[in-house]
Scaffold this active site. Sequence first.
Site, PDB file in Angstrom:
ATOM      1  N   HIS A   1       0.805  -1.217  -0.113  1.00  0.00           N
ATOM      2  CA  HIS A   1       0.054   0.146   0.048  1.00  0.00           C
ATOM      3  C   HIS A   1       0.738   1.160   0.090  1.00  0.00           C
ATOM      4  CE1 HIS A   1      -3.584  -2.499   1.007  1.00  0.00           C
ATOM      5  NE2 HIS A   1      -4.142  -1.483   0.716  1.00  0.00           N
ATOM      6  N   GLU A   2       2.044   1.189   0.757  1.00  0.00           N
ATOM      7  CA  GLU A   2       2.624   2.317   1.075  1.00  0.00           C
ATOM      8  C   GLU A   2       3.569   2.697  -0.650  1.00  0.00           C
ATOM      9  OE1 GLU A   2       4.767   5.723   2.406  1.00  0.00           O
ATOM     10  OE2 GLU A   2       3.084   4.651   3.444  1.00  0.00           O
TER      11      GLU A   2
END
Length: 491
Positions: A416-417
């Site tokens: 996600h990052e």
Amino acid sequence: MAPPPPSMAAAHDRSHADADDPSLRLRRAPAAEAGAAGDSSGSRRENGVPGEARSPPNPQQQQHEMFCYRASAPAHRRVKESPLSSDAIFQQSHAGLLNLCIVVLIAVNSRLIIENLMKYGLLIRAGFWFSARSLGDWPLLMCCLTLPIFPLAALMDEKLSQRKLIDENVSILIHIIITTSVIVYPVVVILKCESAVLSGFVLMFIASITWLKLVSFAHTNYDIRVLSKSIEKGASHGSSIDEDNIKGPTIKSLVYFMLAPTLCYQPSYPRTSFIRKGWVIRQLIKCLVFTGLMGFIIEQYINPIVQNSKHPLKGNFLDAIERVLKLSVPTLYVWLCMFYCFFHLWLNILAELLCFGDREFYKDWWNAKTVEEYWRMWNMPVHKWIVRHIYFPCIRNGLSKGVAILISFLVSAVFHELCIAVPCHIFKLWAFSGIMFQIPLLFLTKYLQDKFKNTMVGNMIFWFFFSILGQPMCVLLYYHDVMNRQARTIV
């Protein structure tokens, strides 16, 4: 005929109440119930029309029923709960309240649309998220077009290992190099180029999917080789092994897997027999409509709100809360449209074109009572991949369930990052922290669900932290960080 005494009328009324109330009707003797049912069905068959009497009730029956409602007959005979009480609320139909919510939602959003148009006018133009510059990001496009090199390299590695031309450890090392390169390569290209956010996000999204697929491809084929060796040695694995799913990889199976709407590799998949062309066209039209709706909401509502806001961690607390709450509705709409477009429309279109049979891309995650249930149901391709290639391998290697869950969330948080921070050129771990924050929420909602049975407390907590607080806060944080970065670059 003399009227019956009040006690007889009350007894007759109680018998009618028993017949109308299903909970009281169960108290009858089975034989009597069966006999009554037989008489009823027999009379209906004689009449020829189910549920209708052959002749209207005679005056004597009508007079007898009137005595059941005389003043001396009791009006309250058993304990009953109010329909909205905690013990009975989930036993009632709430269709009318749902219709009311829909009507109110339409009214409120119509007012917001009119107010927004009066204040800003029509803002459909090339903006921050959908930049026209994204069409000219040739380095990112060329990077995306060269990504198929990595699956071909993984296939060559498997072929060499299958023919025993390289050692098993060497094969594993080559797979590690390939899967690492498929992520590092796009990250370097995006960071070297000043590209649009949308272009970088699409490239990182495709690279992440490729990474997940290649990990599954390597892990599954390694397990197939181990299983084949044990079968050759005479080990018995029962009748659950399908010979079609322990075959070596081919170029055809690899290409199909890389295009199929799944992240878990297997040599063969359940297939449908034909393609519904008209159905595909209808889904494509829906996909275009909802994609346009997402763009409209982003340009018309989200952009003005974030442009008129301050950094949520540096400004006034009440102002930050007001901006977050104002953003919660449009961001929720965008997220729901994204889910419907991608998981329901696009994945089903892809499955239809490839005759892919297993189309359980999501479950009823909107009814999840805990955060754990939500993560298990909302994204089934990723959930199956994590269970197959992270969770159970950790369990088989002696790790506890808690550690396996922690590792699973850690992998999800990293990707996600990467998908958000790399296109924005911002590395402050906002997305990573948001995913890892789900772990305490997981235990909190599970505790509340165990403590308050048959409630939706966990579901409300999920909706609040995920949609009302989490997503708007993430949008504000990344927007202001990107704007500050661009301002520093210009200076």
